[in-house]
Write a protein that holds these residues in place. Structure first.
Motif, mmCIF file in Angstrom:
data_model
loop_
_atom_site.group_PDB
_atom_site.id
_atom_site.type_symbol
_atom_site.label_atom_id
_atom_site.label_comp_id
_atom_site.label_asym_id
_atom_site.label_seq_id
_atom_site.Cartn_x
_atom_site.Cartn_y
_atom_site.Cartn_z
ATOM 1 N N PHE A 52 13.067 3.694 16.653
ATOM 2 C CA PHE A 52 12.486 3.655 15.330
ATOM 3 C C PHE A 52 11.651 2.245 14.746
ATOM 4 C CE2 PHE A 52 15.914 6.660 14.347
ATOM 5 C CZ PHE A 52 15.310 7.651 14.172
ATOM 6 N N VAL A 53 11.415 1.522 16.016
ATOM 7 C CA VAL A 53 10.892 0.177 15.696
ATOM 8 C C VAL A 53 9.487 0.066 14.757
ATOM 9 C CG1 VAL A 53 9.405 0.424 18.049
ATOM 10 C CG2 VAL A 53 9.975 -1.701 16.959
ATOM 11 N N HIS A 54 8.714 1.227 15.032
ATOM 12 C CA HIS A 54 7.426 1.379 14.198
ATOM 13 C C HIS A 54 7.926 1.723 12.639
ATOM 14 C CE1 HIS A 54 5.229 1.202 17.952
ATOM 15 N NE2 HIS A 54 5.776 2.324 18.234
ATOM 16 N N GLN A 55 8.789 2.527 12.522
ATOM 17 C CA GLN A 55 9.267 3.083 11.122
ATOM 18 C C GLN A 55 9.926 1.895 10.552
ATOM 19 O OE1 GLN A 55 9.916 5.600 13.711
ATOM 20 N NE2 GLN A 55 7.854 5.920 12.949
ATOM 21 N N VAL A 56 10.610 0.650 11.113
ATOM 22 C CA VAL A 56 11.300 -0.258 10.554
ATOM 23 C C VAL A 56 10.385 -1.299 10.251
ATOM 24 C CG1 VAL A 56 12.850 -2.224 10.944
ATOM 25 C CG2 VAL A 56 13.498 -0.117 11.799
ATOM 26 N N ALA A 57 9.098 -1.450 10.950
ATOM 27 C CA ALA A 57 8.037 -2.461 10.610
ATOM 28 C C ALA A 57 7.332 -1.892 9.526
ATOM 29 C CB ALA A 57 7.074 -2.312 11.883
ATOM 30 N N ALA A 58 7.205 -0.592 9.305
ATOM 31 C CA ALA A 58 6.384 0.103 8.178
ATOM 32 C C ALA A 58 7.204 -0.035 6.878
ATOM 33 C CB ALA A 58 5.889 1.329 8.444
ATOM 34 N N LEU A 59 8.536 -0.130 6.820
ATOM 35 C CA LEU A 59 9.076 0.167 5.697
ATOM 36 C C LEU A 59 9.850 -1.117 5.188
ATOM 37 C CD1 LEU A 59 10.812 3.650 6.528
ATOM 38 C CD2 LEU A 59 8.778 3.242 5.154
ATOM 39 N N ARG A 60 10.155 -2.178 5.996
ATOM 40 C CA ARG A 60 11.059 -3.186 5.754
ATOM 41 C C ARG A 60 10.627 -4.098 4.444
ATOM 42 N NH1 ARG A 60 12.501 -6.362 10.542
ATOM 43 N NH2 ARG A 60 13.683 -7.437 8.995
ATOM 44 N N ASP A 61 9.266 -4.081 4.249
ATOM 45 C CA ASP A 61 9.012 -4.918 3.242
ATOM 46 C C ASP A 61 9.313 -4.274 1.798
ATOM 47 O OD1 ASP A 61 7.892 -6.627 4.903
ATOM 48 O OD2 ASP A 61 5.795 -5.997 4.615
ATOM 49 N N GLU A 62 9.665 -3.328 1.677
ATOM 50 C CA GLU A 62 9.991 -2.311 0.590
ATOM 51 C C GLU A 62 11.070 -1.711 0.505
ATOM 52 O OE1 GLU A 62 6.687 0.150 -1.123
ATOM 53 O OE2 GLU A 62 5.505 -0.403 0.732
ATOM 54 N N TYR A 63 11.850 -1.628 1.715
ATOM 55 C CA TYR A 63 13.037 -0.794 1.556
ATOM 56 C C TYR A 63 13.995 -1.728 2.699
ATOM 57 C CZ TYR A 63 10.041 3.023 -0.140
ATOM 58 O OH TYR A 63 9.390 3.555 -0.988
ATOM 59 N N ARG A 64 15.149 -1.441 2.335
ATOM 60 C CA ARG A 64 16.397 -1.703 3.339
ATOM 61 C C ARG A 64 16.461 -0.618 4.178
ATOM 62 N NH1 ARG A 64 22.799 -3.401 1.562
ATOM 63 N NH2 ARG A 64 23.308 -3.945 3.598
ATOM 64 N N VAL A 65 16.252 -1.059 5.653
ATOM 65 C CA VAL A 65 16.198 -0.009 6.788
ATOM 66 C C VAL A 65 17.381 -0.274 7.623
ATOM 67 C CG1 VAL A 65 14.729 1.326 8.278
ATOM 68 C CG2 VAL A 65 13.668 0.134 6.452
ATOM 69 N N LEU A 258 7.728 7.856 17.526
ATOM 70 C CA LEU A 258 7.720 6.894 18.388
ATOM 71 C C LEU A 258 6.263 6.543 19.118
ATOM 72 C CD1 LEU A 258 9.052 4.506 19.978
ATOM 73 C CD2 LEU A 258 9.954 6.352 21.748
ATOM 74 N N THR A 259 5.832 7.821 19.292
ATOM 75 C CA THR A 259 4.514 8.008 20.026
ATOM 76 C C THR A 259 3.179 7.849 19.111
ATOM 77 O OG1 THR A 259 4.603 10.264 20.517
ATOM 78 C CG2 THR A 259 5.521 8.982 22.107
ATOM 79 N N ASN A 260 3.309 8.740 17.992
ATOM 80 C CA ASN A 260 2.345 8.923 16.932
ATOM 81 C C ASN A 260 2.687 8.264 15.766
ATOM 82 O OD1 ASN A 260 1.864 10.638 19.424
ATOM 83 N ND2 ASN A 260 0.029 11.250 18.024
ATOM 84 N N PRO A 261 3.176 7.031 15.797
ATOM 85 C CA PRO A 261 3.860 6.616 14.350
ATOM 86 C C PRO A 261 3.006 6.522 13.042
ATOM 87 C CG PRO A 261 3.202 4.653 15.880
ATOM 88 C CD PRO A 261 2.946 5.837 16.730
ATOM 89 N N ASP A 262 1.657 6.459 13.068
ATOM 90 C CA ASP A 262 0.927 6.065 12.103
ATOM 91 C C ASP A 262 1.092 7.565 11.076
ATOM 92 O OD1 ASP A 262 0.113 3.603 12.882
ATOM 93 O OD2 ASP A 262 -1.837 4.138 13.485
ATOM 94 N N PRO A 263 0.720 8.679 11.382
ATOM 95 C CA PRO A 263 0.699 9.768 10.654
ATOM 96 C C PRO A 263 2.329 9.844 10.148
ATOM 97 C CG PRO A 263 0.282 10.503 12.999
ATOM 98 C CD PRO A 263 0.036 8.991 13.045
ATOM 99 N N VAL A 264 3.362 9.540 10.905
ATOM 100 C CA VAL A 264 4.535 9.849 10.674
ATOM 101 C C VAL A 264 5.057 8.942 9.560
ATOM 102 C CG1 VAL A 264 7.072 9.850 11.227
ATOM 103 C CG2 VAL A 264 5.026 10.755 12.930
ATOM 104 N N ASN A 265 4.578 7.581 9.792
ATOM 105 C CA ASN A 265 4.890 6.493 8.833
ATOM 106 C C ASN A 265 4.047 6.809 7.490
ATOM 107 O OD1 ASN A 265 6.380 5.217 10.513
ATOM 108 N ND2 ASN A 265 4.807 3.678 11.116
#
Length: 277
Positions: A52-65, A258-265
């Motif tokens: 979840f490295v890409h999700q953590v990077a995308a969310l951590r500024d607004e959410y507690r992940v 993991l492999t296509n993080p942009d649309p998932v995020n």
């Protein structure tokens, strides 16, 4: 003048890591902290919280992940006893207790989705919403189980040999740049580590008939090239959850986050932003 001296740890020493001693396990977790709404994510089979490295990077500024390693995987110290995904769901809830989090968005990929559904069934008042990535509510198709069992038997007998782990990476990740990272992790594991987690995977119960009990908002995201869990199973999952919209279809195979993080995020961020308080 004074100089800062880096600690020189003895060989074999492990520096302190964030673990929660719950349910007879030492659950490893990572927590971005902060005052944002909490989101806890559970990884897939043969993976760990680093997926979840890409999700953590995308969310951590607004959410507690919070990400964590489930029984049998990663840096969690697991007792080796038989367990079910209901037990894993209780581990998730106990980790939230440990972190003094009363209510969270609960999510996961594949196996992590199996346990997330069971968290929502066990303690619906603790689940603000569900994020379900490349997962399903049902069980493995009977026709694929013998092939999976053959892979397990090879792993137990010969270890994570190249032909085997490359085939598994093709099923889960299917990305020539990302595959080697996880293959290297698998090659560090003892041969028998897979035995009980595999038994849990193939013996899980079907919760499809209980999806109507889960009334919180739900996001279902699925990779269009996922051959481990077919798209029709994602559509059955979304249709059975009263709080879900249609499946969000993204490129990528089983580990699309993991492999296509942009649309998932993008899908996750839009979903989280639209949640009621």
């Amino acid at each position: 003048p004074s100089f800062a001296i880096a600690p020189c740890w003895p060989i074999g020493y492990r520096s302190p890591m964030p673990h929660a001693d719950v349910n007879g396990q030492r659950i490893y977790f990572e927590d971005t902290g902060g005052d944002g709404p909490p989101v806890i994510l559970a990884h897939g089979f043969l993976m760990d919280q680093e997926m979840f490295v890409h999700q953590v990077a995308a969310l951590r500024d607004e959410y507690r992940v919070i990400t964590w390693d489930e029984r049998g995987f990663g840096q969690t110290e697991y007792d080796g006893e038989p367990f079910t995904y209901w037990d894993s769901a209780n581990d998730c809830l106990a980790l939230l207790d440990h972190l003094e989090i009363e209510r969270a968005v609960v999510g996961g990929m594949s196996q992590g989705g199996f346990l997330s559904l069971r968290v929502a069934l066990t303690a619906p008042d603790r689940v603000r919403a569900l994020i379900l990535l490349d997962t399903q509510a049902g069980v493995e198709d009977p026709e694929v189980v013998p092939g999976y069992e053959a892979m397990r038997d090879t792993w137990l007998a010969a270890g994570p040999v190249d032909e085997l782990v490359e085939a598994i990476a093709g099923l889960i990740i299917s990305d020539p740049e990302v595959n080697p990272v996880w293959i290297a992790k698998w090659k560090q594991q003892p041969n028998d580590f897979i035995q009980q987690p595999f038994a849990t995977l193939v013996s899980r119960d079907d919760v499809t008939d209980r999806l109507g009990e889960i009334t919180c908002p739900a996001l279902v995201v699925h990779g269009t090239e996922d051959v481990s869990i077919s798209m029709d199973k994602a559509e059955t999952l979304a249709a059975g959850l009263p709080g879900s919209g249609p499946v969000v279809k993204v490129g990528g195979a089983h580990a699309a986050n993991l492999t296509n993080p942009d649309p998932v995020n993008a899908a996750i961020r839009e979903f989280l932003a639209g949640l009621p308080d």
